[in-house]
Design an enzyme around this catalytic site. Structure first.
Site, short mmCIF file in Angstrom:
data_model
loop_
_atom_site.label_atom_id
_atom_site.label_comp_id
_atom_site.label_asym_id
_atom_site.label_seq_id
_atom_site.Cartn_x
_atom_site.Cartn_y
_atom_site.Cartn_z
N HIS A 16 25.95 2.87 15.95
CA HIS A 16 26.86 2.90 14.79
C HIS A 16 26.04 2.64 13.53
O HIS A 16 25.81 1.50 13.13
CB HIS A 16 27.96 1.84 14.98
CG HIS A 16 29.01 1.85 13.91
ND1 HIS A 16 30.29 1.35 14.11
CD2 HIS A 16 29.00 2.29 12.63
CE1 HIS A 16 30.99 1.48 13.00
NE2 HIS A 16 30.22 2.04 12.07
N HIS A 18 25.31 4.57 9.66
CA HIS A 18 25.53 5.66 8.69
C HIS A 18 24.23 5.85 7.94
O HIS A 18 23.76 4.90 7.27
CB HIS A 18 26.65 5.29 7.72
CG HIS A 18 27.95 4.99 8.39
ND1 HIS A 18 28.96 5.92 8.50
CD2 HIS A 18 28.41 3.86 9.01
CE1 HIS A 18 29.99 5.37 9.15
NE2 HIS A 18 29.67 4.13 9.47
N HIS A 196 36.05 5.76 13.88
CA HIS A 196 36.24 4.38 13.42
C HIS A 196 37.73 4.07 13.58
O HIS A 196 38.58 4.84 13.12
CB HIS A 196 35.90 4.26 11.93
CG HIS A 196 34.44 4.24 11.62
ND1 HIS A 196 33.56 5.20 12.04
CD2 HIS A 196 33.70 3.36 10.88
CE1 HIS A 196 32.35 4.91 11.58
NE2 HIS A 196 32.40 3.80 10.88
N GLU A 199 39.02 -1.34 12.51
CA GLU A 199 38.09 -2.15 11.69
C GLU A 199 38.98 -3.04 10.81
O GLU A 199 38.98 -4.26 10.97
CB GLU A 199 37.19 -1.24 10.83
CG GLU A 199 36.24 -1.98 9.91
CD GLU A 199 35.42 -1.05 8.99
OE1 GLU A 199 35.75 0.14 8.88
OE2 GLU A 199 34.45 -1.54 8.38
N ASP A 277 25.69 -0.57 11.08
CA ASP A 277 26.66 0.12 10.20
C ASP A 277 25.99 0.68 8.94
O ASP A 277 25.62 1.84 8.91
CB ASP A 277 27.83 -0.83 9.87
CG ASP A 277 29.12 -0.10 9.54
OD1 ASP A 277 29.14 1.12 9.63
OD2 ASP A 277 30.11 -0.78 9.19
N ASP A 278 25.87 -0.15 7.90
CA ASP A 278 25.24 0.28 6.63
C ASP A 278 24.26 -0.82 6.22
O ASP A 278 24.54 -1.61 5.30
CB ASP A 278 26.32 0.45 5.54
CG ASP A 278 27.36 1.47 5.94
OD1 ASP A 278 27.06 2.67 5.88
OD2 ASP A 278 28.46 1.06 6.36
N1 HPA Z 1 33.96 2.04 7.84
C1 HPA Z 1 34.47 3.15 7.33
N2 HPA Z 1 33.74 4.04 6.68
C2 HPA Z 1 32.44 3.80 6.51
C3 HPA Z 1 31.86 2.65 7.01
C4 HPA Z 1 32.66 1.73 7.72
O1 HPA Z 1 32.23 0.69 8.23
N3 HPA Z 1 30.55 2.72 6.69
C5 HPA Z 1 30.36 3.88 6.03
N4 HPA Z 1 31.49 4.54 5.92
ZN ZN Z 2 30.81 2.56 10.17
#
Ligand code: HPA
Ligand code: ZN
Length: 329
Positions: A16, A18, A196, A199, A277-278
């Site tokens: 996971h 991006h 996703h 969350e 994630d990011d």
């Molecule tokens: N959630 C939704 N969209 C996203 C995320 C995330 O964690 N990271 C980058 N785009």
């Molecule tokens: Zn994500």
């Protein structure tokens, strides 16, 4: 070997991530200058201050702004190359990378430019140090299904490079059911699907992702514990959940790491993995996520081992490849 050493040294997969979320502030400034793009920050300390998010939406606004510095194929290559070097450092031997083509195509960057830069860097990493990878194209759920269908059409010319499709961006108010037709079409074209879900959104969105989008994996999914029946379904069907602890804290899904529900998920025998994630926005790559969540929840060596095994088990590698890596943990 200490637990921290164990985390650092063992092979792992990241599921996971991006690629646009790996754009470090320093790199953002370099690219802004190179491409003559205005960004709403004067210096690195400005950027760091802006990375104080209150929820997913407040993050996405800044994240899409940052992505504007990516213009040329070389920019996407450089971005991805910087990430694969982090993989090498963290002993990530397999990565499944998301990218958001709509973010770029709608500001005039061609699909070809985006995918070529990302793919070239991943191929080079595979050749130079054996990193294996899959590319997953995400649809932006705040846009409509028609836009997704257009992008899917453009992706067909790159089917050899794109393994699957996913769903990201603003979750609340954009349920998976909005994209049922799009995902059906993607499956017809032989893409695997992930999404996703859960969350910030309710367990209902996880049900929809499973039942209507036929996903093989849920990204995040931390809200599943509010629904016992759903937990049972995820366990019985062995559906992995790609959890991102530092992301969940930065976006205030949980107040602090000590309150994260990862250990409860493990206790329920859910197949969970730890991911970044990011990382440029949330403060750390995969090892940092593992080290910090282990400390906060006092995870045992066995639980950490399970997380690493799960990272391969939940990947889209072939069964023999999974077995081979798992034997090394
Ligand atoms: N959630 C939704 N969209 C996203 C995320 C995330 O964690 N990271 C980058 N785009
Ligand atoms: Zn994500």
């Amino acid at each position: 070997m200490s637990i921290v050493e164990f985390i650092k040294k063992k092979p792992k997969a990241e599921l996971h991530l991006h690629i646009e979320g790996t754009l470090e502030p320093e790199h953002m400034f370099v690219l802004a200058k190179r491409n003559n793009i205005q960004i709403p920050f004067n210096n690195i300390s400005d950027v760091k201050k802006a990375y104080n998010f209150s929820n997913l939406e407040s993050f996405l606004k800044i994240y899409y702004e940052g992505s504007k510095v990516l213009v040329k194929e070389q920019d996407f290559f450089d971005l991805t190359w910087a990430y694969v070097l982090k993989c090498k450092e963290d002993n990530v031997v397999h990565t499944e990378v998301f990218f958001d083509p709509q973010t770029h195509v709608y500001r005039g960057i061609s699909f070809d430019t985006v995918i070529s830069g990302i793919y070239r860097a991943l191929k080079k990493a595979n050749k130079e140090f054996g990193l294996s990878f899959k590319i997953i194209m995400c649809f932006l759920r705040h846009l409509d299904q028609e836009s997704g269908l257009e992008i899917l059409n453009q992706a067909l010319a790159h089917k050899d490079k794109i393994f699957g499709v996913g769903l990201d961006s603003s979750e609340t108010g954009n349920p998976p059911r909005k994209f049922e037709k799009l995902f059906k079409k993607a499956i017809e074209k032989d893409f695997i699907t992930v999404a996703h879900a859960g969350e910030e959104g309710p367990p209902e969105y996880i049900w929809e992702a499973l039942n209507l989008l036929n996903v093989k994996r849920i990204d995040h999914g931390v809200q599943c514990l509010h629904d016992e029946k759903l937990v049972k379904k995820l366990c019985n069907n062995q559906i992995p959940l790609t959890v991102c602890p530092l992301s969940n804290i930065k976006l205030r899904v949980f107040k602090k790491l000590e309150e994260h529900n990862l250990k409860k998920m493990l206790d329920k025998k859910l197949i969970v993995t730890v991911n970044s994630d990011d990382p440029a926005y949330f403060g750390g790559y995969v090892n940092k996520n593992l080290i910090e969540i282990q400390a906060a929840l006092n995870l045992s060596a066995n639980e950490v081992k399970t997380l690493l095994i799960n990272s391969f088990k939940s990947s889209f590698l072939k069964e023999e490849e999974k077995k081979e890596w798992i034997s090394k943990i």
